[in-house]
Design an enzyme around this catalytic site. Structure first.
Site, PDB file in Angstrom:
ATOM      1  N   THR A 182       0.871  -1.184   0.000  1.00  0.00           N
ATOM      2  CA  THR A 182       0.000   0.000   0.000  1.00  0.00           C
ATOM      3  C   THR A 182       0.897   1.220   0.000  1.00  0.00           C
ATOM      4  O   THR A 182       2.002   1.177   0.555  1.00  0.00           O
ATOM      5  CB  THR A 182      -0.899   0.033   1.246  1.00  0.00           C
ATOM      6  OG1 THR A 182      -0.064   0.071   2.396  1.00  0.00           O
ATOM      7  CG2 THR A 182      -1.808  -1.167   1.317  1.00  0.00           C
ATOM      8  N   GLU A 327      -5.628  -3.737  -1.293  1.00  0.00           N
ATOM      9  CA  GLU A 327      -6.071  -4.990  -0.667  1.00  0.00           C
ATOM     10  C   GLU A 327      -7.192  -5.670  -1.455  1.00  0.00           C
ATOM     11  O   GLU A 327      -7.518  -6.818  -1.185  1.00  0.00           O
ATOM     12  CB  GLU A 327      -6.577  -4.712   0.759  1.00  0.00           C
ATOM     13  CG  GLU A 327      -5.499  -4.287   1.751  1.00  0.00           C
ATOM     14  CD  GLU A 327      -5.237  -2.782   1.747  1.00  0.00           C
ATOM     15  OE1 GLU A 327      -5.522  -2.115   0.725  1.00  0.00           O
ATOM     16  OE2 GLU A 327      -4.745  -2.260   2.760  1.00  0.00           O
ATOM     17  N   LYS A 436     -14.054  15.507  13.193  1.00  0.00           N
ATOM     18  CA  LYS A 436     -14.942  15.220  14.318  1.00  0.00           C
ATOM     19  C   LYS A 436     -15.208  16.523  15.052  1.00  0.00           C
ATOM     20  O   LYS A 436     -14.399  16.972  15.842  1.00  0.00           O
ATOM     21  CB  LYS A 436     -14.320  14.179  15.250  1.00  0.00           C
ATOM     22  CG  LYS A 436     -14.357  12.774  14.672  1.00  0.00           C
ATOM     23  CD  LYS A 436     -12.982  12.171  14.576  1.00  0.00           C
ATOM     24  CE  LYS A 436     -12.966  11.045  13.551  1.00  0.00           C
ATOM     25  NZ  LYS A 436     -11.652  10.847  12.952  1.00  0.00           N
ATOM     26  N   TRP A 441     -19.856  14.439  12.671  1.00  0.00           N
ATOM     27  CA  TRP A 441     -18.807  14.205  11.680  1.00  0.00           C
ATOM     28  C   TRP A 441     -19.029  15.083  10.455  1.00  0.00           C
ATOM     29  O   TRP A 441     -20.165  15.256  10.002  1.00  0.00           O
ATOM     30  CB  TRP A 441     -18.844  12.747  11.205  1.00  0.00           C
ATOM     31  CG  TRP A 441     -18.362  11.775  12.212  1.00  0.00           C
ATOM     32  CD1 TRP A 441     -17.808  12.060  13.437  1.00  0.00           C
ATOM     33  CD2 TRP A 441     -18.399  10.353  12.085  1.00  0.00           C
ATOM     34  NE1 TRP A 441     -17.480  10.889  14.070  1.00  0.00           N
ATOM     35  CE2 TRP A 441     -17.836   9.827  13.274  1.00  0.00           C
ATOM     36  CE3 TRP A 441     -18.826   9.481  11.101  1.00  0.00           C
ATOM     37  CZ2 TRP A 441     -17.704   8.471  13.488  1.00  0.00           C
ATOM     38  CZ3 TRP A 441     -18.697   8.131  11.318  1.00  0.00           C
ATOM     39  CH2 TRP A 441     -18.140   7.623  12.497  1.00  0.00           C
TER      40      TRP A 441
HETATM   41  P1  ADP Z   1      -3.320   4.113  -0.167  1.00  0.00           P
HETATM   42  O1  ADP Z   1      -4.073   3.576   1.024  1.00  0.00           O
HETATM   43  O2  ADP Z   1      -1.897   4.088   0.036  1.00  0.00           O
HETATM   44  O3  ADP Z   1      -3.875   5.388  -0.737  1.00  0.00           O
HETATM   45  P2  ADP Z   1      -4.735   2.541  -2.067  1.00  0.00           P
HETATM   46  O4  ADP Z   1      -4.498   2.884  -3.459  1.00  0.00           O
HETATM   47  O5  ADP Z   1      -4.929   1.124  -1.728  1.00  0.00           O
HETATM   48  O6  ADP Z   1      -3.518   3.038  -1.298  1.00  0.00           O
HETATM   49  O7  ADP Z   1      -5.938   3.416  -1.575  1.00  0.00           O
HETATM   50  C1  ADP Z   1      -7.206   2.937  -1.258  1.00  0.00           C
HETATM   51  C2  ADP Z   1      -8.037   4.051  -0.692  1.00  0.00           C
HETATM   52  O8  ADP Z   1      -8.254   5.064  -1.650  1.00  0.00           O
HETATM   53  C3  ADP Z   1      -9.427   3.623  -0.279  1.00  0.00           C
HETATM   54  O9  ADP Z   1      -9.431   3.080   1.011  1.00  0.00           O
HETATM   55  C4  ADP Z   1     -10.209   4.919  -0.350  1.00  0.00           C
HETATM   56  O10 ADP Z   1     -10.086   5.667   0.839  1.00  0.00           O
HETATM   57  C5  ADP Z   1      -9.524   5.662  -1.453  1.00  0.00           C
HETATM   58  N1  ADP Z   1     -10.309   5.560  -2.693  1.00  0.00           N
HETATM   59  C6  ADP Z   1     -10.135   4.712  -3.719  1.00  0.00           C
HETATM   60  N2  ADP Z   1     -11.030   4.943  -4.694  1.00  0.00           N
HETATM   61  C7  ADP Z   1     -11.801   5.974  -4.288  1.00  0.00           C
HETATM   62  C8  ADP Z   1     -12.905   6.701  -4.840  1.00  0.00           C
HETATM   63  N3  ADP Z   1     -13.382   6.430  -6.038  1.00  0.00           N
HETATM   64  N4  ADP Z   1     -13.426   7.696  -4.109  1.00  0.00           N
HETATM   65  C9  ADP Z   1     -12.950   8.010  -2.885  1.00  0.00           C
HETATM   66  N5  ADP Z   1     -11.912   7.379  -2.314  1.00  0.00           N
HETATM   67  C10 ADP Z   1     -11.337   6.374  -3.001  1.00  0.00           C
END
Ligand code: ADP
Length: 539
Positions: A182, A327, A436, A441
């Site tokens: 990640t 993931e 918060k 929220w």
């Molecule tokens: P990192 O956690 O390092 O950014 P990832 O690419 O796995 O790596 O990121 C996943 C996260 O990105 C998700 O948990 C979410 O918060 C955010 N995310 C992915 N796609 C979207 C989307 N279309 N809209 C909003 N948030 C998104």
């Protein structure tokens, strides 16, 4: 009673073979400087076989990790197949990570070899003394090799004398095919290990019409980096179908992308919102022929509604909003419109398109409250998103943090969401990004989305800052489209007012030059929060 069907292993070799057998003349094109490198799936297959022979000759054993440090290119695609199909594990390294994180990841994965683009070699040269397990550096060079590393060899020299066929091993479908960490917006990088089976099923899932909907007729350009969740699995899906593919290399400026779409007749592309926000600015000013483009898949962070609307109304281009994570391989939810939505008035349709979509076939979701009870799908109630399915991780690689994230067969995403009656999911925020405020929220994602809908705004990031009375309050950072004549603060507040209750509005709006981005192009809220941690809000 048992089913009487073959226990046919789901491996990437089937994907590779099919492209070679059925689509040998289809083109794979890569931008290299001012020119394009082109060859066919048949040429590709030959080189993948040579690569597999060469890795075997180097002593790469089943299960060994072979890393890549590279931009999107035909060679990177060769590694995507050659490494896993010969039994090793393709570990994609994020080239934008700071050196200490790269060192951590390479040592943690115990990479045996690293295949690196020549242009990225200086990065490796700097950290090579700290790498504990790496025996060989394979440099993907177009010119003669120059390096201070003593264990470096040239990719082309390595594969040149090899046989163009390989005795592919019969692999267990559950064996590891690839791994990706990640990108670290949520702390230290965590390793996710994809199996052949999960990669195969994810490719099938991505191809479905009601999912990303690729076709053999498409010319596919993954702009999302191949080091970011396997370019969202798109190269595997496209190869399975025999679609032609276009790789932008390191050329990711709006003009590069517009040129590539126009000249290569790209029909399907994918990337994070910041890319497409940049491209829109150019397309508004200059004419490019975008008529080949069927769909732009956007995910990784929230696509503002205004962006989806602008592309559609001003340019006739369809943005499909999707959500996923490292993931989840990453396909989780996709924003295709149900017939019921297409019958809604236009305004409501856009509201649905700005959500992150419905679960892709094969993925199960639930949103749960703090007691672990599933919340209602009423479009309002928020809960933490949990997912499960055949391409969702079951644990992190050698990481004690797994126990907190994988519970009772579900993966806890850390995203706060709501589902509406039709099953469309809306990301409210990441748990740690929510503001918060006095027991309530406030969604930073929603505020950002509406602020970016102001015509004078290019980018916006909202963060929580500490507040004596309310605990936290929102602060908005805004990049103006025109820095010489930015919109006024009042204009932005007026623009926000119809969409939010007064207490949800940011306490302050600051105009900034730029918003820091993560290694994969998302707003880096961790860095922004750090910058403004001592900021005092006006009374
Ligand atoms: P990192 O956690 O390092 O950014 P990832 O690419 O796995 O790596 O990121 C996943 C996260 O990105 C998700 O948990 C979410 O918060 C955010 N995310 C992915 N796609 C979207 C989307 N279309 N809209 C909003 N948030 C998104």
């Amino acid at each position: 009673m048992q089913g009487l069907m073959m226990d046919y292993p789901l491996t990437l070799r089937t994907v590779l073979d099919r492209a070679n057998r059925l689509f040998p003349r289809r083109k794979l094109s890569t931008k290299i400087g001012a020119s394009m490198h082109r060859y066919t799936y048949a040429d590709f297959y030959d080189r993948v076989s040579k690569l597999a022979n060469a890795l075997a000759r180097l002593g790469v054993q089943p299960g060994d990790r072979v890393a890549t440090l590279a931009w999107n290119s035909y060679r990177h695609l060769e590694l995507y197949f050659g490494i896993p199909c010969m039994g090793a594990v393709c570990h994609t390294l994020n080239l934008r990570l700071p050196p200490d994180q790269l060192i951590y990841i390479i040592n943690h994965a115990e990479d045996k070899a690293i295949c690196v683009d020549q242009s990225l070699l200086p990065l490796l040269e700097k950290i090579s003394d700290h790498l504990k397990t790496v025996e060989t550096i394979i440099v993907m060079a177009d010119a003669p090799l120059q390096t201070t590393l003593t264990n470096a060899i040239s990719y082309e020299e390595l594969i040149t004398g090899e046989q163009a066929d390989f005795a592919w091993p019969e692999l267990d479908e559950r064996s590891a095919a690839a791994m990706c960490y990640t990108s670290g917006t949520t702390g230290n990088p965590k390793g996710v290990v994809y199996s052949h089976r999960s990669s195969y099923l994810h490719a099938v899932g991505a191809c479905m019409t009601d999912s990303l909907g690729l076709s053999q007729n498409d010319i596919v350009m993954p702009v999302v980096p191949m080091f970011h969740v396997m370019a969202w699995g798109i190269p595997y899906a496209a190869t399975f179908l025999g679609s032609e593919q276009v790789f932008p290399g390191p050329h990711l400026q709006p003009r590069d992308l517009a040129d590539l779409i126009q000249n290569e007749r790209v029909s399907l592309t994918a990337g994070v919102p910041t890319l497409w926000l940049g491209l829109f600015g150019l397309l508004e000013q200059e004419r490019f022929d975008m008529s080949s483009l069927r769909v732009m898949i956007v995910g990784g962070s929230a696509a503002p509604r205004s962006m989806i609307e602008n592309y559609q109304k001003k340019l006739g281009l369809r943005i499909c909003h999707a959500w996923g994570m490292t993931e989840t391989s990453p396909l989780g939810t996709v924003g295709n419109l149900k017939r019921e939505v297409l019958e809604m008035p236009e305004d409501q349709q856009y509201a649905v398109r700005a959500k992150q979509g419905i679960p892709a076939p094969g993925i199960e979701v639930r949103a749960v409250d703090e007691n672990g009870a599933e919340v209602a799908w009423d479009g309002k109630t928020m809960g933490e998103l949990q997912v499960r399915g055949p391409w969702v991780a079951s644990s992190y690689y050698n990481d004690p943090r797994s126990s907190a994230s994988f519970v009772d067969g579900w993966f806890r995403t850390g995203d706060v969401v709501s589902f509406d009656e039709d099953g469309y999911m809306q990301i409210v925020d990441r748990t740690k990004d929510l503001v918060k405020s006095g027991g309530e929220w406030i969604s930073t994602v929603e505020l950002e989305s509406v602020i970016m809908g102001h015509p004078g705004v290019l980018e916006a990031a909202v963060i929580a800052v500490p507040h004596a009375k309310w605990q936290e309050r929102p602060l908005a950072l805004v990049v103006a489209r025109d820095k010489v004549a930015p919109p006024t603060k009042e204009a932005i507040y007026d623009h926000l007012a119809p969409h939010f209750a007064k207490w949800q509005l940011p306490d302050e709006i600051l105009f900034v030059e730029a918003i820091p981005k993560t290694s994969v192009g998302k707003f880096d809220k961790k860095v922004v929060r750090e910058q403004y941690k001592d900021y005092t809000l006006p009374e």
